[in-house]
Design a protein around this motif. Structure first.
Motif, PDB file in Angstrom:
ATOM      1  N   ASN A   1      12.954  48.878  44.718  1.00  0.00           N
ATOM      2  CA  ASN A   1      13.893  47.640  44.424  1.00  0.00           C
ATOM      3  C   ASN A   1      14.789  47.541  45.716  1.00  0.00           C
ATOM      4  OD1 ASN A   1      15.907  49.613  44.170  1.00  0.00           O
ATOM      5  ND2 ASN A   1      15.990  49.198  41.956  1.00  0.00           N
TER       6      ASN A   1
ATOM      7  N   GLU B   1      15.830  52.104  45.550  1.00  0.00           N
ATOM      8  CA  GLU B   1      15.394  53.140  44.662  1.00  0.00           C
ATOM      9  C   GLU B   1      13.791  52.889  44.384  1.00  0.00           C
ATOM     10  OE1 GLU B   1      19.594  52.851  42.150  1.00  0.00           O
ATOM     11  OE2 GLU B   1      17.724  51.770  41.586  1.00  0.00           O
TER      12      GLU B   1
ATOM     13  N   GLU C   1      20.016  44.118  38.598  1.00  0.00           N
ATOM     14  CA  GLU C   1      19.561  45.192  39.504  1.00  0.00           C
ATOM     15  C   GLU C   1      18.255  45.197  40.298  1.00  0.00           C
ATOM     16  OE1 GLU C   1      19.383  49.081  37.883  1.00  0.00           O
ATOM     17  OE2 GLU C   1      19.419  50.293  39.794  1.00  0.00           O
ATOM     18  N   GLU C   2      17.298  44.809  39.255  1.00  0.00           N
ATOM     19  CA  GLU C   2      15.801  45.177  39.768  1.00  0.00           C
ATOM     20  C   GLU C   2      15.336  43.525  40.218  1.00  0.00           C
ATOM     21  OE1 GLU C   2      14.794  47.847  39.768  1.00  0.00           O
ATOM     22  OE2 GLU C   2      16.310  48.784  38.187  1.00  0.00           O
TER      23      GLU C   2
ATOM     24  N   SER D   1      17.917  55.696  35.161  1.00  0.00           N
ATOM     25  CA  SER D   1      16.502  55.730  35.159  1.00  0.00           C
ATOM     26  C   SER D   1      16.142  57.122  35.524  1.00  0.00           C
ATOM     27  CB  SER D   1      15.849  54.798  36.290  1.00  0.00           C
ATOM     28  OG  SER D   1      16.465  53.758  36.160  1.00  0.00           O
TER      29      SER D   1
ATOM     30  N   ARG E   1      27.081  49.757  41.086  1.00  0.00           N
ATOM     31  CA  ARG E   1      27.225  48.503  41.499  1.00  0.00           C
ATOM     32  C   ARG E   1      28.020  47.618  40.723  1.00  0.00           C
ATOM     33  NH1 ARG E   1      21.949  50.425  42.055  1.00  0.00           N
ATOM     34  NH2 ARG E   1      22.317  51.449  40.118  1.00  0.00           N
TER      35      ARG E   1
HETATM   36 MN    MN Z   1      18.399  52.029  39.636  1.00  0.00          MN
END
Ligand code: MN
Ligand code: AHG
Ligand code: MN
Ligand code: MN
Length: 337
Positions: free
Chosen positions: A65, A69, A98-99, A124, A278
């Motif tokens: 991403n 990560e 986030e993704e 994760s 974040r």
């Molecule tokens: Mn992550």
């Protein structure tokens, strides 16, 4: 009446929102619709998390991403579930995840007043070893919803958040929701009826705790004040000894801090000058929740909710928890600056 401890007056999330709504008739039920969509998403992600081992939703997906990560299959699945659950509630103009590299604009039949930022799957790195993980979200009202949605609708302060919350997929699935009126409620998923039941109304964080929560593996890279504070809590002082608890999923470490008290820290370090967490979908929602429960959230020098975001994936050092514990480290930063 309670017979055989079966509740005869269950307060579901829907009912709790409606009773909130009765107190705020001006709210047109938009947040109710959004929270119902989020509730659906959390139920689906919870179901996927419980099946991850069987449905081979473990390991890595092979894609990465914008954070750099390695995405896990559950990162991607949870992201899709949240997007699809929020897309059709007609109340969200756009979302940040986030993704997702950029903001995801939703085509609504008429003007949508809210935007949402979320971390679909937090922690994760703990998926494959069956350690609790979660989802985190924050909702803002757009400053001008007569105009098309723009990036600036997301570049807000944490203090402007309307509602934020997290879901923790642990020994039970629990959804914690905080409103700007300073109300924090925790709902527990009753799988037999498929609904969230209010189990911890009006959560308040203890004034002081005896647990500190930080990744000591980074201690070599911390600044002087962080090193001084962690040494202080590690030095036994009369009856005031601290334990270290660090799960590595922010949702788990914050949930424990909220219930037991103490302090959670993800400081800046030489490797990551702005820390790792974040702002939009980890630091702001968690700081909002902790403050609503009577706690404090700072980067050591300033209140985290006063930060104005300039990028949807920006990071910030994060120190939050019981007010007395946060005050102690803030005093150390003030002394050393
Ligand atoms: Mn992550
Ligand atoms: P995510 O899994 O959403 O990328 O977030 C992981 C974060 C947060 O959950 C946790 O507090 C932190 O990473 C742990 O980082 P370290 O492993 O560096 O301690
Ligand atoms: Mn996260
Ligand atoms: Mn995540």
């Amino acid at each position: 009446a309670k017979f055989l401890s079966i509740e005869s007056n269950p307060i579901t999330l829907a009912r709790a929102i409606m009773s909130d709504q009765r107190r705020h008739p001006e709210a047109k039920g938009d947040l109710t619709m959004i929270l119902s969509s989020l509730m659906l998403a959390c139920k689906f992600v919870s179901n996927a998390v419980r099946k991850a081992g069987i449905a081979s939703l473990i390991g890595i997906s092979g894609s990465s991403n914008v954070q750099g990560e390695q995405q896990k299959p559950l990162d991607i699945l949870a992201n899709d579930i949240f997007i699809n659950s929020l897309k059709y509630c007609n109340k969200i103009a756009a979302l940040a995840s986030e993704e997702e590299t950029g903001i995801y604009i939703i085509d609504n039949p008429d003007e949508a007043k809210y935007v949402i930022a979320f971390d679909p799957l937090d922690g994760s790195s703990n998926i494959d070893v069956n350690v609790s993980i979660g989802s985190i979200f924050a909702i803002w009202k757009r400053p001008d919803y007569s105009k098309p949605v723009v990036l600036e609708d997301f570049l807000r302060t944490g203090a402007e958040v309307e509602v934020s919350g997290y879901c923790i997929y642990g020994s039970s699935t629990q959804l914690v929701i905080a409103t700007k009126e300073g109300k924090v409620d925790c709902f527990t998923l009753d799988n037999s009826i498929g609904d969230f039941i209010l189990t911890h109304p009006n959560l308040r964080i203890p004034k002081k705790g005896n647990i500190y929560s930080v990744n000591e593996g980074n201690s070599h890279f911390w600044d002087k004040s962080m090193k001084e504070y962690v040494n202080l809590v590690k030095t036994p002082q009369d009856d005031n000894t601290y334990s270290l608890r660090y799960v590595g999923s922010m949702v788990s470490d914050v949930h424990r801090t909220l219930l037991y008290g103490g302090i959670f820290l993800y400081p800046a370090d030489k490797k990551s000058p702005n820390g790792k967490l974040r702002v939009l979908y980890e630091v702001f929602p968690m700081s909002f929740i902790v403050e609503a429960a009577g706690g404090k959230a700072t980067d050591g020098r300033r209140r985290l909710l006063d930060i104005k975001a300039h990028d949807i994936h920006q990071r910030s050092p994060c120190i939050l928890g019981s007010p007395d514990d946060v005050d102690t480290i803030v005093a150390i930063y003030a002394k050393n600056d």
